[in-house]
Scaffold this motif. Structure first.
Motif, PDB file in Angstrom:
ATOM      1  N   ASP A 109       0.464  -1.207  -0.230  1.00 30.25           N
ATOM      2  CA  ASP A 109      -0.597  -0.015  -0.639  1.00 30.25           C
ATOM      3  C   ASP A 109       0.781   1.033   0.132  1.00 30.25           C
ATOM      4  O   ASP A 109       0.143   1.909   0.320  1.00 30.25           O
ATOM      5  CB  ASP A 109      -0.908  -0.081   1.922  1.00 30.25           C
ATOM      6  CG  ASP A 109      -2.129  -1.171   1.441  1.00 30.25           C
ATOM      7  OD1 ASP A 109      -2.678  -1.745   0.218  1.00 30.25           O
ATOM      8  OD2 ASP A 109      -2.255  -1.839   2.043  1.00 30.25           O
ATOM      9  N   ILE A 111       2.306   2.866   2.454  1.00 32.80           N
ATOM     10  CA  ILE A 111       2.165   3.036   3.297  1.00 32.80           C
ATOM     11  C   ILE A 111       2.726   2.837   4.413  1.00 32.80           C
ATOM     12  O   ILE A 111       3.186   1.671   4.444  1.00 32.80           O
ATOM     13  CB  ILE A 111       0.398   2.867   3.936  1.00 32.80           C
ATOM     14  CG1 ILE A 111      -0.189   3.561   3.130  1.00 32.80           C
ATOM     15  CG2 ILE A 111       0.535   3.443   5.301  1.00 32.80           C
ATOM     16  CD1 ILE A 111      -0.234   5.447   3.157  1.00 32.80           C
ATOM     17  N   ASP A 132       2.425   8.745   4.224  1.00 32.93           N
ATOM     18  CA  ASP A 132       1.398   7.735   2.789  1.00 32.93           C
ATOM     19  C   ASP A 132       2.108   8.460   1.720  1.00 32.93           C
ATOM     20  O   ASP A 132       2.183   8.941   1.372  1.00 32.93           O
ATOM     21  CB  ASP A 132      -0.184   8.201   2.555  1.00 32.93           C
ATOM     22  CG  ASP A 132      -0.827   7.903   1.078  1.00 32.93           C
ATOM     23  OD1 ASP A 132      -0.319   6.964   0.497  1.00 32.93           O
ATOM     24  OD2 ASP A 132      -1.792   7.753   1.270  1.00 32.93           O
ATOM     25  N   ARG A 135       0.620   9.525  -1.554  1.00 35.06           N
ATOM     26  CA  ARG A 135      -0.114  10.887  -2.232  1.00 35.06           C
ATOM     27  C   ARG A 135       1.053  12.036  -1.183  1.00 35.06           C
ATOM     28  O   ARG A 135       0.267  13.057  -1.420  1.00 35.06           O
ATOM     29  CB  ARG A 135      -1.765  10.712  -0.851  1.00 35.06           C
ATOM     30  CG  ARG A 135      -2.646  10.452  -1.209  1.00 35.06           C
ATOM     31  CD  ARG A 135      -3.833  10.134  -0.607  1.00 35.06           C
ATOM     32  NE  ARG A 135      -4.680   9.652  -1.395  1.00 35.06           N
ATOM     33  CZ  ARG A 135      -6.017  10.360  -2.251  1.00 35.06           C
ATOM     34  NH1 ARG A 135      -6.135  11.475  -2.519  1.00 35.06           N
ATOM     35  NH2 ARG A 135      -7.262   9.209  -2.811  1.00 35.06           N
ATOM     36  N   GLY A 200      -7.424  10.462   1.498  1.00 38.08           N
ATOM     37  CA  GLY A 200      -6.503   8.689   1.254  1.00 38.08           C
ATOM     38  C   GLY A 200      -7.145   8.010   2.657  1.00 38.08           C
ATOM     39  O   GLY A 200      -7.677   8.449   3.701  1.00 38.08           O
TER      40      GLY A 200
END
Length: 251
Positions: A109, A111, A132, A135, A200
């Motif tokens: 992901d 992340i 993140d 993003r 997000g």
């Protein structure tokens, strides 16, 4: 002496019936044996099928329990020791302070979720942090204040997920306990964010239902001077080989 035996007429009548019954039983015996064998085989087959279904249910049920109740991602735990020397006096031996973290790093992901517990030896706040990398955003949830703060991701400080995993893997072994230094950064609240759904799913889950503000680095704001009435809180954390103190100030 001659013995005379009298045969009963009823016995003579019963003998043909007895012989007929024995013949009938003899004719039926093979069929009964065959049906008995077939019934026994059928019962065994049904028993085996039942056991197979029960075993399949146990396996599927166990997999479902593991999927929904066990952690889906590996959580890393690490600790560093850092020193802070305001006067930069090299004659003074540095005093190292420990800092511990938990990290849920999801490479698929892109992340990194950092959990900063209540510190033992500093006045910084406990926090949850989401980086993140898709993003390019970072969100801080100050657990003491209950407020959320969002700022562009600083890739010069925060390692990407793969590098973070390597760092925490070293820290988890206990063989890599660096004595490192403290880097300070200062943020200023610029505006409140009314809708966090555009940030997000991960930042949304962190900040939904909480007051959320946008941050900007103080050194990037032209002409902004420090004020004595500013309300500031600090979060100390690490996503690199050094410790960062993020100071968040609200005017």
């Amino acid at each position: 002496m001659v013995k005379i035996a009298f045969s009963s007429p009823f016995a003579q009548k019963d003998e043909p019936k007895k012989e007929a019954a024995e013949a009938l039983v003899a004719d039926k015996d093979p069929e009964i044996a065959t049906h008995g064998g077939e019934n026994s085989s059928g019962r065994c087959l049904l028993t085996l099928l039942g056991l197979a279904f029960i075993l399949a249910g146990v396996v599927v049920g166990g997999a479902c329990i593991y999927k929904y109740f066990m952690p889906k991602h590996k959580v890393y735990r690490g600790e560093m020791c850092y020193f802070e020397n305001e006067n930069h006096d090299r004659a003074v031996e540095p005093y190292f302070l420990p800092i511990a973290e938990e990290a849920d790093i999801r490479e698929d992901d892109n992340i990194a979720i950092i959990d900063v517990p209540v510190p033992k030896f500093s006045d910084s706040d406990p926090a949850a942090i989401v980086h993140d990398f898709d993003r390019l955003l970072t969100a801080y949830l100050d657990l003491q204040l209950g407020n959320c703060y969002v700022i562009p991701l600083n890739t010069s400080i925060v390692m990407p997920p793969r590098n973070l995993m390597d760092l925490f893997a070293k820290l988890a072994t206990g063989s890599y306990l660096p004595q490192t230094y403290l880097v300070r950064e200062e943020m200023v609240v610029t505006e409140e964010i009314d809708n966090v759904s555009d940030l997000g799913i991960f930042i949304y889950q962190l900040c939904v239902g909480k007051e959320t503000f946008r941050l900007q680095r103080r050194d990037q704001i032209t002409g902004l001077q420090k004020r004595s009435v500013e309300n500031c809180h600090s979060i100390r954390h690490f996503e690199n080989s050094f410790v960062v103190e993020t100071k968040i100030c609200q005017q």
